[in-house]
Each structure stands twice: as C-alpha cells, then as structure tokens.
Write a protein that holds these residues in place. Structure first.
Motif, PDB file in Angstrom:
ATOM      1  N   UNK A   1       0.833  -1.199   0.000  1.00 38.62           N
ATOM      2  CA  UNK A   1       0.000   0.000   0.000  1.00 38.62           C
ATOM      3  C   UNK A   1       0.870   1.251   0.000  1.00 38.62           C
ATOM      4  N   UNK A   2       0.503   2.224  -0.811  1.00 42.70           N
ATOM      5  CA  UNK A   2       1.214   3.502  -0.856  1.00 42.70           C
ATOM      6  C   UNK A   2       0.485   4.516   0.034  1.00 42.70           C
ATOM      7  N   UNK A   3       1.231   5.161   0.923  1.00 40.34           N
ATOM      8  CA  UNK A   3       0.681   6.201   1.794  1.00 40.34           C
ATOM      9  C   UNK A   3       1.465   7.485   1.541  1.00 40.34           C
ATOM     10  N   UNK A   4       0.754   8.585   1.311  1.00 43.31           N
ATOM     11  CA  UNK A   4       1.393   9.871   1.049  1.00 43.31           C
ATOM     12  C   UNK A   4       1.028  10.859   2.156  1.00 43.31           C
ATOM     13  N   UNK A   5       2.027  11.352   2.852  1.00 41.49           N
ATOM     14  CA  UNK A   5       1.829  12.343   3.901  1.00 41.49           C
ATOM     15  C   UNK A   5       2.587  13.598   3.501  1.00 41.49           C
ATOM     16  N   UNK A   6       1.851  14.603   3.055  1.00 38.36           N
ATOM     17  CA  UNK A   6       2.476  15.826   2.536  1.00 38.36           C
ATOM     18  C   UNK A   6       2.366  16.940   3.577  1.00 38.36           C
ATOM     19  N   UNK A   7       3.089  16.760   4.678  1.00 43.16           N
ATOM     20  CA  UNK A   7       2.983  17.698   5.786  1.00 43.16           C
ATOM     21  C   UNK A   7       4.333  17.848   6.465  1.00 43.16           C
ATOM     22  N   UNK A   8       4.447  18.861   7.322  1.00 44.47           N
ATOM     23  CA  UNK A   8       5.697  19.094   8.034  1.00 44.47           C
ATOM     24  C   UNK A   8       5.816  18.235   9.285  1.00 44.47           C
ATOM     25  N   UNK A   9       4.697  17.764   9.815  1.00 50.80           N
ATOM     26  CA  UNK A   9       4.740  16.889  10.978  1.00 50.80           C
ATOM     27  C   UNK A   9       3.428  16.127  11.096  1.00 50.80           C
ATOM     28  N   UNK A  10       3.481  15.033  11.794  1.00 53.31           N
ATOM     29  CA  UNK A  10       2.274  14.231  11.960  1.00 53.31           C
ATOM     30  C   UNK A  10       2.597  12.905  12.608  1.00 53.31           C
ATOM     31  N   UNK A  11       1.773  11.905  12.339  1.00 52.35           N
ATOM     32  CA  UNK A  11       1.962  10.602  12.977  1.00 52.35           C
ATOM     33  C   UNK A  11       1.395   9.504  12.095  1.00 52.35           C
TER      34      UNK A  11
ATOM     35  N   UNK B   1      -0.099   5.335  12.539  1.00 50.00           N
ATOM     36  CA  UNK B   1      -0.473   4.231  13.412  1.00 50.00           C
ATOM     37  C   UNK B   1      -1.041   3.115  12.555  1.00 50.00           C
ATOM     38  N   UNK B   2      -0.353   1.979  12.524  1.00 56.43           N
ATOM     39  CA  UNK B   2      -0.756   0.839  11.713  1.00 56.43           C
ATOM     40  C   UNK B   2      -1.086  -0.316  12.663  1.00 56.43           C
ATOM     41  N   UNK B   3      -2.379  -0.606  12.775  1.00 55.26           N
ATOM     42  CA  UNK B   3      -2.841  -1.662  13.659  1.00 55.26           C
ATOM     43  C   UNK B   3      -2.793  -3.009  12.950  1.00 55.26           C
ATOM     44  N   UNK B   4      -2.423  -4.046  13.680  1.00 60.90           N
ATOM     45  CA  UNK B   4      -2.419  -5.426  13.191  1.00 60.90           C
ATOM     46  C   UNK B   4      -1.758  -5.519  11.812  1.00 60.90           C
ATOM     47  N   UNK B   5      -0.498  -5.092  11.695  1.00 60.24           N
ATOM     48  CA  UNK B   5       0.132  -5.021  10.373  1.00 60.24           C
ATOM     49  C   UNK B   5       0.265  -6.367   9.681  1.00 60.24           C
ATOM     50  N   UNK B   6      -0.088  -6.379   8.405  1.00 55.05           N
ATOM     51  CA  UNK B   6       0.142  -7.519   7.519  1.00 55.05           C
ATOM     52  C   UNK B   6       0.638  -6.963   6.193  1.00 55.05           C
ATOM     53  N   UNK B   7       1.496  -7.730   5.514  1.00 55.50           N
ATOM     54  CA  UNK B   7       2.025  -7.257   4.242  1.00 55.50           C
ATOM     55  C   UNK B   7       3.001  -6.111   4.451  1.00 55.50           C
ATOM     56  N   UNK B   8       2.840  -5.043   3.689  1.00 52.40           N
ATOM     57  CA  UNK B   8       3.756  -3.906   3.780  1.00 52.40           C
ATOM     58  C   UNK B   8       3.079  -2.643   3.287  1.00 52.40           C
ATOM     59  N   UNK B   9       3.582  -1.513   3.749  1.00 52.21           N
ATOM     60  CA  UNK B   9       3.156  -0.210   3.236  1.00 52.21           C
ATOM     61  C   UNK B   9       4.401   0.620   2.938  1.00 52.21           C
ATOM     62  N   UNK B  10       4.279   1.503   1.969  1.00 51.86           N
ATOM     63  CA  UNK B  10       5.327   2.464   1.655  1.00 51.86           C
ATOM     64  C   UNK B  10       4.829   3.841   2.038  1.00 51.86           C
ATOM     65  N   UNK B  11       5.567   4.531   2.892  1.00 51.36           N
ATOM     66  CA  UNK B  11       5.160   5.843   3.388  1.00 51.36           C
ATOM     67  C   UNK B  11       6.042   6.902   2.743  1.00 51.36           C
ATOM     68  N   UNK B  12       5.422   7.753   1.938  1.00 53.35           N
ATOM     69  CA  UNK B  12       6.127   8.833   1.256  1.00 53.35           C
ATOM     70  C   UNK B  12       5.915  10.132   2.031  1.00 53.35           C
ATOM     71  N   UNK B  13       6.984  10.680   2.594  1.00 50.12           N
ATOM     72  CA  UNK B  13       6.913  11.888   3.402  1.00 50.12           C
ATOM     73  C   UNK B  13       7.457  13.060   2.602  1.00 50.12           C
TER      74      UNK B  13
END
Length: 286
Positions: A45-55, A57-69
């Motif tokens: 899963x692709x996740x895009x966070x276009x901010x200067x700060x934040x958080x 939280x990934x519950x019960x993780x399975x597989x993988x995610x890519x976090x683009x900051x």
C-alpha cells in the motif's frame, strides 16, 4: 458529474484506502489496519503524507506499506530537508526500511522501536518501507511513530543526538534569530550528562520567541523563564559562563540547541548588520 471542489480532492481521497487520513496545513496523520487487506497480504500500500509533521499508526500489520513523506510546498530547499521519526515505546510488529529506487536499507528493527529513540535521515534517501513481521498472533501488534520534517544545522546524515558543535557563522547566527523555533537570552544554571546527550538547564531573562512551551514562566511578578535544552555530549558546555543568546529547534516537544553565541558577541554582530542594512529581520535589543 462531480462538483469542481470534490474533483480537486479526489487525489487525496484515493490515498486513504486503508482507513482514514487527516489533512491540514501543517500536520498530516494516517491510521490504518492490516485487517482490511489481510486477504491481499502481498500488496504494498502507498501512503502519502504531505505535511511538516504528523503521525502514523498501523494496527495489526500484515504485508507492507510504503510511506512517502513530503512537505506541502514545492521549493528547491526540499532536497535539504531531513525526516525525523520517533516510535512509541509500544511500537512493534514491523521492520522499517528506507526504500530508494527499490533498494532496501534497514532503518529500525522491530525490537529497536520500543526504545522510542529519535532517528533522522535525509529526505532524498528514500521512502519508508514498513514490512510486517510474521506472528501467530497479530492482535497485540501496532506500529506507531511521530514524524517531523526538519531543516537545521544537524544535517541530513546526523542523528539528533550527534550533531556537530562547530560555531555558527555570522550569517547562520543572524538567520537563526529570525527562523529558529526558540530564541532566548539567558544563563546556564546546570549541565547534566544523560545517556546520549547533555541536558542544559537554563534561566531566561528575555524570551523573544518559543514555538511551544519549552520554557516555563517563573510567575506574573517574576519575568524569568526556565527550561532544559538538549545538545550533544561533545559540545562540553559548562554552567556559569556568562550571558548567552540561545537559539534552536523543537523536536517532538523537546528543545535542541542551535546557535548559542555570547549575547555581547551577538549584539556586536547585530548592530554591525543593522548599520550595513543586511539584517534578515529586526530584533528588539533594548
């Protein structure tokens, strides 16, 4: 046909498929659950966070995610930004890598996250690749961390606890007064050596600016403030060495020292720049 306003939001809405995202001008947070795509555990899963700060939280993780900051502005200065993450002490269930052009480099092992230490890397080093570690019981596994995009003297390849102690140049000093998270005139009361950094207790006689309440007021009738500023061990600062101008950054609610000239040296430099009309901003030095 969708209204134009809704059409403009579709790129953001499409990025929040797992659970929900929160967007604002200066913070972006993501919360999701691996249970929603457990049947597609091989999907990334692709996740895009276009901010200067934040958080995150990934519950019960399975597989993988890519976090683009990324920041929510476009500027050549973006290339010089660093990303700092601070896992919660309960964070577990995944290994965190840096993914650059498909090449992975381990950043945080699952067991390391519980230490809650701040870790920084250059924004150009890649996205975060967060991969679930197989467990028989994932009900107690939650990966969670805060993040901040920072631009300071510590540089992209330094840890917050291991930056250089080189004196600031004249231009860096003047710019720090205009742009840093806190600017304060005061003295050093005490220096305590903790495990990974020095904790400097300061007494402030003039508070020019503070991003958050890192310095506490002494009361209505006492115009002084106190607080603690962190800095690397190798800087070897001592208590009782005169009046300083403290500047620096606030990271995850903690103050970190930047430029800290003696106040008399700053005043001389500031007055010279005023005379030459080269000051980046005005400071009340009366």
């Amino acid at each position: 046909m969708l209204p134009p306003m809704l059409l403009s939001l579709l790129p953001l809405l499409c990025l929040c498929r797992i659970s929900f995202c929160q967007y604002s001008s200066d913070q972006c947070s993501w919360k999701g659950s691996g249970l929603t795509h457990e049947g597609h555990a091989r999907d990334v899963e692709q996740v895009y966070l276009r901010c200067s700060q934040g958080s995150l939280e990934w519950l019960y993780p399975t597989g993988a995610i890519i976090v683009n900051l990324r920041p929510n502005t476009v500027s050549p200065a973006v290339a010089k930004l660093s990303v700092c993450i601070k896992p919660t002490t309960e964070s577990s269930g995944t290994n965190i890598y840096l993914d650059r052009m498909g090449k992975l480099r381990l950043l945080l092992h699952e067991e390391d996250q519980a230490q809650g230490k701040v870790l920084c890397f250059g924004i150009q080093e890649g996205a975060l690749f967060i991969e679930a570690v197989p467990h028989m019981d994932i009900s107690r596994r939650i990966t969670a961390f805060q993040y901040e995009l920072v631009s300071d003297r510590l540089g992209a390849d330094k840890r917050l606890t291991g930056g250089p102690c080189q004196p600031c140049s004249d231009s860096e000093m003047l710019l720090a007064v205009c742009t840093n998270d806190f600017v304060a005139r005061g003295i050093i009361r005490k220096v305590e050596q903790e495990e990974e950094y020095s904790s400097v207790t300061v007494e402030i006689s003039r508070l020019y600016r503070q991003k958050t309440q890192v310095f506490a007021s002494g009361g209505v009738r006492v115009r002084t403030w106190t607080g603690k500023i962190k800095m690397p061990h190798q800087c070897r600062v001592k208590a009782g060495e005169g009046d300083f101008l403290f500047t620096g950054t606030v990271r995850f609610g903690e103050a970190w020292m930047g430029c800290a000239p003696r106040y008399k040296d700053f005043l001389r430099l500031y007055n010279e720049a005023q005379h030459q009309q080269t000051n980046p901003c005005q400071v009340d030095t009366d």
